[in-house]
Design a protein around this motif. Sequence first.
Motif, PDB file in Angstrom:
ATOM      1  N   ALA A 233       0.828  -1.203   0.000  1.00 49.92           N
ATOM      2  CA  ALA A 233       0.000   0.000   0.000  1.00 49.92           C
ATOM      3  C   ALA A 233       0.867   1.259   0.000  1.00 49.92           C
ATOM      4  CB  ALA A 233      -0.923  -0.003   1.213  1.00 49.92           C
ATOM      5  N   GLN A 234       2.015   1.208   0.694  1.00 49.68           N
ATOM      6  CA  GLN A 234       2.916   2.355   0.686  1.00 49.68           C
ATOM      7  C   GLN A 234       3.472   2.602  -0.703  1.00 49.68           C
ATOM      8  OE1 GLN A 234       5.884   2.064   3.842  1.00 49.68           O
ATOM      9  NE2 GLN A 234       4.463   0.893   5.102  1.00 49.68           N
ATOM     10  N   GLY A 235       3.795   1.520  -1.408  1.00 50.36           N
ATOM     11  CA  GLY A 235       4.297   1.671  -2.773  1.00 50.36           C
ATOM     12  C   GLY A 235       3.257   2.251  -3.707  1.00 50.36           C
ATOM     13  N   VAL A 236       2.005   1.803  -3.567  1.00 48.07           N
ATOM     14  CA  VAL A 236       0.930   2.345  -4.397  1.00 48.07           C
ATOM     15  C   VAL A 236       0.749   3.831  -4.134  1.00 48.07           C
ATOM     16  CG1 VAL A 236      -1.568   2.295  -4.777  1.00 48.07           C
ATOM     17  CG2 VAL A 236      -0.289   0.156  -4.664  1.00 48.07           C
ATOM     18  N   TYR A 237       0.768   4.216  -2.852  1.00 46.45           N
ATOM     19  CA  TYR A 237       0.576   5.631  -2.534  1.00 46.45           C
ATOM     20  C   TYR A 237       1.739   6.471  -3.043  1.00 46.45           C
ATOM     21  CZ  TYR A 237      -0.286   9.892   0.077  1.00 46.45           C
ATOM     22  OH  TYR A 237      -0.503  11.205   0.416  1.00 46.45           O
ATOM     23  N   ALA A 238       2.969   5.962  -2.910  1.00 41.25           N
ATOM     24  CA  ALA A 238       4.121   6.698  -3.441  1.00 41.25           C
ATOM     25  C   ALA A 238       4.013   6.855  -4.946  1.00 41.25           C
ATOM     26  CB  ALA A 238       5.409   5.970  -3.074  1.00 41.25           C
TER      27      ALA A 238
END
Length: 543
Positions: A233-238
């Motif tokens: 999820a952090q990668g998607v948001y970044a």
Amino acid sequence: MVYAPIPVGALMTCFAVGYYLSQIDDASLGRFPGYRLSIYLYGISALVELLAEPMFMVAQYKLWFKTRVSVEGTAVIVRCVLTCALTVYGSRAVVTGSSVSEGSNNNTMGVLAFAIAQFVYGLLTLGGFLLAFWSKSTERRDLDRKRMAAAIKKRDGITTEDLSSSDDDGTVSMSALLPRRLTKVGKDGKVESFYFDKELLKLSRTLTSQSLLKHILTEGDKMMMAKFTMADAQGVYAFVLNYGSLIARILFQPMEETSRTLFSRLLSDIAPGSTVGNKDAKGEMTDNGTITPKTLTETQLGNLVLSRNLLLTIMKFHVLLGLVFIAFGTHYTATLIDLVVGSYWSTLTKAPQVLSLYCYYVPIMGLNGITEAVVQAVASEKELGVLSYWMIGFSAVFCSTGAFLMGTLGLGAEGIVLANCVNLIMRIVWSMWFLSGYYGRYIPISAGTSSLVVKESYGGILARFAYVPWQNILPRPAVLVVFGAAYVLTAMTEQWIGWQGLINKAVHLGIGVVAFVVAMGVVFLSEKQFLRDIQGIVRQRRR
């Protein structure tokens, strides 16, 4: 004072690096190549960039904008090219024989590509400023003059004293960049010696606290993502943040900086607590200690009306731009991601859904930027202090909303976008409330006169908003209808036609292009006065 960030920043960097190193587990080390080394490189890069801070500040003070653009521009370009090159290299250097399925996101470099590029960026920034300052230094100037004088003496047999003159030509001594004790003579004639001026240190503390608060509000989303979500999820948001914030970096930031400067110049003499330049306009002290209303001059009145209309025009521009993103962006994110970065991000992640939600966030971000820029331009020091307390409240609401959406509801990256929307909407409402009070201080004395007087009370909280015609930021009904129809149409084509195949993409995009042309035609016919106002703003900025 420009050396103060170096020890403070170094201490914070050590804490940050130590914290992230303590959070590393075996699973992370196996999943992310070069994870530990990347953390060290980011920390070292931060320290290197801190060393360039004094030169950066002196360049700002000297108005050496060309120097700053050259150094930072070169460093940014090299960082981008190096990141791209290392990432491509990592994608092609996957170990032969490993079971890598089609559309996977394996890369032997991973985050290390970004860390190496950031480290090189820091070195180029420090080295670039050192070279730039050496080229503008008195030492370099004196050396060149000595060489020139020696060459003339060798050629003509004469010594040119003028070449060694010490006139001030805008250069700076390299030795002056080193910290040292300062001295000044006080009012009583005593000589004071110190490293930090007390008043400047006090002001720096105030500005630093406000900057930290804004940084938490700006970067708090990343901190909360790290706390409440997994790495996917952090990668998607970044991913979404980098693509979605392009419009903010390219368009919104320059517009905010220009607006802040323009409004400061227009309203500097009628800001809260200031006096009017006209003798007849000065207020007088009454027996009970209050100030009688101050009458504004014609020039001040003109600037006041001009600034209010300018604010409403820019806000309307953001509303129209937001309608474009909502109507034509929300249903094309999957198509865009599939074309730009491939099927992995468009089909196997939530990036299309999060980026669609981010399209709603764009107009909110633009309205917040312009309203806060105007508030900072016209607010007094006391009012800015009050704003800091409100920011603390907004931060608390943002954190609690984000924790609920991501932690309790499990919305992940979508939850943090929604929390950001809530945060910025509150800040927009507060800024509009403040600006309503600012413009509401000045009301007509009587019918048929253009003079204004200071108003001390505004009525109720909601009544205060009536002093500025905020409804003027809304487009005409025909524009709202055509954008609403375009939103429904693009949603239907995405649902019925789809975007997976090449033909599907072509049909889906073609319908969107036709709808966009029709919508822009309606805007052109219905908002002619608004377009003329925008054209005038652009011309003013060029001048």
